[in-house]
Design an enzyme around this catalytic site. Structure first.
Site, PDB file in Angstrom:
ATOM      1  CD  GLU A 329      36.323  28.638  67.465  1.00 16.79           C
ATOM      2  OE1 GLU A 329      37.461  29.114  67.259  1.00 16.79           O
ATOM      3  OE2 GLU A 329      35.290  29.328  67.373  1.00 16.79           O
ATOM      4  CE1 TYR A 416      34.617  34.936  63.331  1.00 18.69           C
ATOM      5  CE2 TYR A 416      34.569  37.339  63.380  1.00 18.69           C
ATOM      6  CZ  TYR A 416      34.871  36.131  63.987  1.00 18.69           C
ATOM      7  OH  TYR A 416      35.421  36.113  65.239  1.00 18.69           O
TER       8      TYR A 416
END
Length: 643
Positions: A329, A416
């Site tokens: 993040e 991803y």
């Protein structure tokens, strides 16, 4: 379409039929000719080619008794065309009261629903006297409903402290339209501000700078402002019995008071992670970095809301084994939040770059083996999703064709992990140091913009042209099949090896157990492994679940007590294996685990396994626990079980 032309050109170059400089010339011309195609976002109803929000102000009251938010959304908009006569917004599961112009005049509006997967279009009629480049305001009075997907309302008993109610948002990919009427597309970035009223004991935080709060009677009024433009999916809010604790120079954590000590201990390296990221990326420009550890119903590992990262409590294990989620993040502060995919077909530009940066952080912090093991596990999860969709499915491509689907319904590990592999392959061709220089060049060039894949390719070729000799450029370019990497379905065109000696020993240990000859002689090496290496062992067992017998699983459980492990990464893999192999002893533990977590990484594979084991039992367990799940998780598990 631009994509088709780019594919044709790239296919020629990589077949060796045109030269490098011809590619640059032709490709740049094609980008200019087809620029309009690049900004199409099929997941929004907004007329973004005609008008764009420059600033959004929310004035909302959180009413916990009715579990609704109500108030107004004021858009400061810029006309992009002459004679603008209507504004189309995304607004789903909202009750619209009235719409007013900046002069206070009531504006007519109506709904159209061109695609039920993405919600209706809110059409607002405005004066056709609005000219190109005019700046004007509209204010929409509205209220959320009990169908609002972006808001998760929790009763006090669903929180750690059991004292106050709680609410948090999740807007990615296209659920911000259920929080407010707006242009819900990553192609539009705007600044925003907010004034939020809550009960006086309820503290509120948002993905913006807190300008302060005040108490007015029984209410708390908190104001926020963010002057860095962001896409709508990064608007975030959390409210409840919350406190803040500073962790480092510009890092901190927010959670419930009873959970604070555990979070502070677990996240003690957060400042170092941010500093490491800044050392090889560009300057961190968001000011503070704060992570909010949410209640268990949060359906993801983390969400990269600027200034207010959301995280699942499953990352707080006690041994820092899961804090790589925080590194992911943090990396999004650059790749995703500053440089953003322009539409969801280009989602890999957010997540592929972020996975590369996350693993660069952990490589610098924890060493080569940790990096390689994390990458190998990611590769396994990629193949799980490739097999789930089928190798021919468009959803196994880095540039899928949504064909009107809700993009969230197709999210998986493909953007991803396949994106990470693509960028890592490029890194192997040009070297890590050169790749980091390119990454900074890319981030500076597209800072605060939303882009598509062709801009990435164009920038990469530009970087090679400026920094490498012709011979070096040709050597790199001729080895990259952009067409197959980006548009091909199924496995990536190049396989990368992340093996380490311990990783292979871990897999061999699993294979030795599956021989059925009891406990292997070297079984105790498992106790010295870090969590991800243990997961390599478990992933190998899951991959070979058809070879796992009940006696074998009983022996493994006796040796390692995996049924009662507190590590959620190990636990979900072990329980998945047990369910797949029919190990009945584990079913009550799976039931218990599914009542403790709301993270979809754990829920979805376990419910898939339970469905195959006993569909009626799976539905029974789901019905027992679903009130503790996020609305998004309820929908996705319900889809698996057919309820």
């Amino acid at each position: 379409m631009k994509a088709a032309i780019a594919i044709a050109t790239l296919t020629l170059i990589f077949a060796g039929l045109v030269g490098y400089h011809s590619l640059l010339t032709n490709y740049s011309q094609e980008i200019d000719m087809h620029a309009d195609d690049a900004i199409i976002d099929n997941s929004t109803n907004a007329n973004v080619h005609e008008v764009a929000t420059q600033h959004l102000h929310l004035n909302l009251t959180l009413e916990f008794d009715r579990k609704v938010a109500y108030g107004t959304a004021t858009h400061t908009m810029k006309a992009l065309v002459d004679n603008l006569n209507h504004i189309d917004l995304d607004a789903r599961y909202l009750n619209i009261g009235q719409v007013k112009s900046q002069e206070g005049k009531n504006l007519k509006f109506h709904y159209e629903e061109p695609n039920p997967n993405i919600g209706p279009k809110l059409v607002i009629e405005v004066s056709n006297k609005i000219k190109k480049d005019d700046i004007f305001n509209i204010t929409i009075e509205y209220e959320t409903t009990d169908k609002t997907l972006s808001l998760n309302w929790l009763d006090p008993e669903q929180t750690a402290g059991n004292t106050l109610p709680y609410v948090f948002t999740h807007c990615e990919a296209i659920d911000c339209r259920t929080l407010a009427p707006l242009q819900d597309t990553p192609s539009v970035k705007s600044t925003y501000s907010a004034l939020i009223r809550s009960p006086r004991d309820i503290k509120v935080y948002m993905s913006a700078v807190n300008l302060g709060d005040r108490v007015e009677g029984n209410s708390r009024v908190t104001e926020f402002s963010l002057d860095v433009p962001i896409p709508s999916y990064l608007i975030a809010l959390v409210a409840g019995d919350l406190e803040y604790k500073k962790l480092g120079r510009n890092t901190g954590v927010i959670t419930e008071p009873v959970f604070m000590k555990a979070c502070v201990d677990e996240l003690s390296e957060l400042q170092d992670s941010l500093d490491v990221a800044e050392s090889f990326l560009t300057e961190y420009e968001w000011g503070m970095y704060t992570i909010v550890v949410l209640p268990p119903s949060f359906p993801f590992g983390g969400m990269e809301n600027p200034l207010l990262t959301f995280a699942s409590p499953t990352i707080i294990v006690g041994d820092k084994s899961q804090v790589n989620v925080a590194s992911h993040e943090i990396a999004h502060s650059w790749t995703g939040n500053l440089v953003t995919n322009r539409n969801w077909e280009n989602f890999w530009l957010n997540e592929g770059f972020t996975m590369w940066s996350e693993r660069a952080i952990i490589r610098k912090q924890r060493g080569e083996e940790f990096y390689r093991v994390a990458s190998a596990l990611g590769n396994s999860s990629l193949y799980d999703d490739l097999n789930l969709y089928g190798y021919d499915s468009t959803f196994t491509s880095l540039h899928p064709n949504y064909a009107g689907a809700n993009p969230y319904d197709t999210f998986s590990d493909v953007p991803y992990e396949k994106g990470f592999l693509f960028l890592t392959y490029i890194e192997t061709l040009m070297g890590t140091e050169n790749f980091e220089v390119f990454l900074r060049f890319y981030l500076e060039k597209y800072r605060r913009q939303s882009i598509v894949y062709s801009q990435f390719i164009d920038t990469f070729l530009e970087f090679l042209d400026d920094n490498f000799s012709e011979q070096e450029r040709n050597k790199i370019v001729t080895k990259i099949d952009f067409h197959t990497w980006i548009f091909g379905t199924g496995p990536p065109p190049v396989q990368l090896n992340f093996s380490t000696p311990n990783l292979e020993i871990s897999r061999e240990l699993a294979d030795a157990y599956l021989l059925g000859n009891g406990t292997p002689k070297n079984y105790d090496v498992f106790f010295g492994y870090f969590s991800l290496l243990k997961c390599i062992f478990l992933q190998r067992l899951v991959d070979r679940a058809e070879d796992a017998t009940i006696p074998i699983l009983e022996q493994i459980d006796k040796d390692y007590t995996l049924t009662t492990t507190i590590d959620p990464e190990q636990k979900y893999l072990w329980l998945q294996l047990c369910i797949m192999a029919g190990y009945d002893k584990a079913i009550p533990f799976a039931d218990e685990f599914l009542g403790q977590v709301g993270r979809q990484k754990y829920l979805l594979p376990l419910y898939r396994a339970l469905k195959d084991y006993d569909i009626n039992l799976a539905i029974q367990i789901f019905n027992k626990h679903k009130l503790g799940y996020h609305p998004v998780a309820v929908v996705n598990v319900g889809r698996i079980l057919g309820v």
